[in-house]
Design a protein around this motif. Sequence first.
Motif, PDB file in Angstrom:
ATOM      1  N   UNK A  95      64.751  25.289  53.362  1.00  9.16           N
ATOM      2  CA  UNK A  95      63.856  26.175  54.098  1.00  9.16           C
ATOM      3  C   UNK A  95      63.307  27.153  53.063  1.00  9.16           C
ATOM      4  N   UNK A  96      61.990  27.275  52.978  1.00 12.71           N
ATOM      5  CA  UNK A  96      61.354  28.079  51.948  1.00 12.71           C
ATOM      6  C   UNK A  96      61.884  29.496  51.840  1.00 12.71           C
ATOM      7  N   UNK A  97      62.063  30.147  52.966  1.00 11.61           N
ATOM      8  CA  UNK A  97      62.545  31.535  52.935  1.00 11.61           C
ATOM      9  C   UNK A  97      63.960  31.620  52.367  1.00 11.61           C
ATOM     10  N   UNK A  98      64.804  30.653  52.725  1.00 11.63           N
ATOM     11  CA  UNK A  98      66.176  30.650  52.212  1.00 11.63           C
ATOM     12  C   UNK A  98      66.183  30.437  50.704  1.00 11.63           C
ATOM     13  N   UNK A  99      65.369  29.501  50.222  1.00 15.17           N
ATOM     14  CA  UNK A  99      65.287  29.254  48.785  1.00 15.17           C
ATOM     15  C   UNK A  99      64.792  30.508  48.071  1.00 15.17           C
ATOM     16  N   UNK A 100      63.722  31.093  48.576  1.00  8.45           N
ATOM     17  CA  UNK A 100      63.156  32.286  47.942  1.00  8.45           C
ATOM     18  C   UNK A 100      64.192  33.405  47.864  1.00  8.45           C
ATOM     19  N   UNK A 119      59.104  41.125  43.546  1.00 14.40           N
ATOM     20  CA  UNK A 119      59.594  39.984  44.324  1.00 14.40           C
ATOM     21  C   UNK A 119      59.262  40.164  45.805  1.00 14.40           C
ATOM     22  N   UNK A 120      58.397  41.105  46.096  1.00 16.21           N
ATOM     23  CA  UNK A 120      58.053  41.434  47.483  1.00 16.21           C
ATOM     24  C   UNK A 120      56.895  40.576  47.975  1.00 16.21           C
ATOM     25  N   UNK A 121      57.150  39.291  48.087  1.00 18.72           N
ATOM     26  CA  UNK A 121      56.153  38.330  48.518  1.00 18.72           C
ATOM     27  C   UNK A 121      56.772  37.412  49.559  1.00 18.72           C
ATOM     28  N   UNK A 122      55.950  36.579  50.149  1.00 19.08           N
ATOM     29  CA  UNK A 122      56.457  35.553  51.044  1.00 19.08           C
ATOM     30  C   UNK A 122      57.180  34.481  50.241  1.00 19.08           C
ATOM     31  N   UNK A 123      57.607  33.413  50.900  1.00 18.25           N
ATOM     32  CA  UNK A 123      58.427  32.406  50.226  1.00 18.25           C
ATOM     33  C   UNK A 123      57.687  31.551  49.197  1.00 18.25           C
ATOM     34  N   UNK A 142      51.483  35.354  25.542  1.00 23.07           N
ATOM     35  CA  UNK A 142      51.674  34.151  26.353  1.00 23.07           C
ATOM     36  C   UNK A 142      52.987  33.455  25.998  1.00 23.07           C
ATOM     37  N   UNK A 143      53.221  33.251  24.709  1.00 27.49           N
ATOM     38  CA  UNK A 143      54.454  32.564  24.320  1.00 27.49           C
ATOM     39  C   UNK A 143      55.671  33.408  24.692  1.00 27.49           C
ATOM     40  N   UNK A 144      55.547  34.718  24.642  1.00 35.37           N
ATOM     41  CA  UNK A 144      56.646  35.595  25.071  1.00 35.37           C
ATOM     42  C   UNK A 144      56.967  35.426  26.550  1.00 35.37           C
ATOM     43  N   UNK A 145      55.934  35.320  27.369  1.00 32.93           N
ATOM     44  CA  UNK A 145      56.163  35.093  28.803  1.00 32.93           C
ATOM     45  C   UNK A 145      56.832  33.744  29.043  1.00 32.93           C
ATOM     46  N   UNK A 146      56.402  32.718  28.326  1.00 28.88           N
ATOM     47  CA  UNK A 146      57.013  31.394  28.484  1.00 28.88           C
ATOM     48  C   UNK A 146      58.470  31.431  28.013  1.00 28.88           C
ATOM     49  N   UNK A 147      58.730  32.100  26.892  1.00 22.13           N
ATOM     50  CA  UNK A 147      60.115  32.229  26.406  1.00 22.13           C
ATOM     51  C   UNK A 147      60.976  32.950  27.445  1.00 22.13           C
ATOM     52  N   UNK A 148      60.421  33.961  28.077  1.00 20.22           N
ATOM     53  CA  UNK A 148      61.147  34.659  29.146  1.00 20.22           C
ATOM     54  C   UNK A 148      61.448  33.704  30.295  1.00 20.22           C
ATOM     55  N   UNK A 149      60.469  32.891  30.647  1.00 22.33           N
ATOM     56  CA  UNK A 149      60.688  31.939  31.736  1.00 22.33           C
ATOM     57  C   UNK A 149      61.760  30.914  31.358  1.00 22.33           C
ATOM     58  N   UNK A 150      61.746  30.461  30.116  1.00 15.61           N
ATOM     59  CA  UNK A 150      62.748  29.488  29.671  1.00 15.61           C
ATOM     60  C   UNK A 150      64.159  30.030  29.929  1.00 15.61           C
ATOM     61  N   UNK A 151      64.342  31.331  29.754  1.00 11.94           N
ATOM     62  CA  UNK A 151      65.657  31.948  29.980  1.00 11.94           C
ATOM     63  C   UNK A 151      66.078  31.894  31.440  1.00 11.94           C
ATOM     64  N   UNK A 152      65.097  31.936  32.361  1.00 13.77           N
ATOM     65  CA  UNK A 152      65.468  31.953  33.783  1.00 13.77           C
ATOM     66  C   UNK A 152      65.253  30.612  34.481  1.00 13.77           C
ATOM     67  N   UNK A 153      64.705  29.624  33.777  1.00 19.17           N
ATOM     68  CA  UNK A 153      64.509  28.306  34.395  1.00 19.17           C
ATOM     69  C   UNK A 153      65.808  27.750  34.983  1.00 19.17           C
ATOM     70  N   UNK A 154      66.969  27.934  34.322  1.00 21.56           N
ATOM     71  CA  UNK A 154      68.210  27.451  34.931  1.00 21.56           C
ATOM     72  C   UNK A 154      68.517  28.079  36.298  1.00 21.56           C
ATOM     73  N   UNK A 155      67.978  29.257  36.560  1.00 17.30           N
ATOM     74  CA  UNK A 155      68.179  29.887  37.874  1.00 17.30           C
ATOM     75  C   UNK A 155      67.533  29.032  38.969  1.00 17.30           C
ATOM     76  N   UNK A 156      66.405  28.408  38.655  1.00 24.98           N
ATOM     77  CA  UNK A 156      65.753  27.525  39.624  1.00 24.98           C
ATOM     78  C   UNK A 156      66.640  26.316  39.888  1.00 24.98           C
ATOM     79  N   UNK A 157      67.169  25.714  38.815  1.00 25.70           N
ATOM     80  CA  UNK A 157      68.075  24.567  39.002  1.00 25.70           C
ATOM     81  C   UNK A 157      69.305  24.961  39.809  1.00 25.70           C
TER      82      UNK A 157
END
Length: 166
Positions: A95-100, A119-123, A142-157
């Motif tokens: 359920x989108x809201x639960x995942x978010x 983080x104050x958005x819908x799902x 840009x590369x700094x933002x991507x590097x930041x995302x790489x650090x949190x990508x495991x949170x999605x998994x």
Amino acid sequence: MDHDFYIKEFIEACNSISQKELDNLGLRLSVQTILESVALKVYKPEWSDNPLSPLNASGRIFFSVWINDKTIKEERLYYNIHALKLRKLKGYKIAGRDFAQSFRNSFIKHQKDWNNVSILFGPLTLMEGWINLKQDTIQNDLSGLVENFIKIAPVIDETLNLFISK
């Protein structure tokens, strides 16, 4: 907006990111023009309902950084993580809201590493923020933002693992 200039800058930023690091996490990069914006997307094919065409899948998760005429006037570079139609992901019952909410609960400890983020958005938008647009440092930003995302990508998994179908 000079699309060719920004596409070149976005591609150069991608070229500076460690391919080994991306490969280790199964992440891919794409630079494209979408709705009059130049966007850099970071995604994992497994985060979509169509791993053979993950950028066009209806159900998918991805990180995006974009620029357009409006953001240039604001002198900002925007970024976000989208989670679209997650109920379509095979092997999960989401359920989108639960995942978010689960993602955001984990993201909070990383929030300090992201400028002007909310983080104050819908799902569909797990988080969104912006950084100041500086033409002379756009590739590094840009590369700094991507590097930041790489650090949190495991949170999605980790969050997806909470919703595996049994």
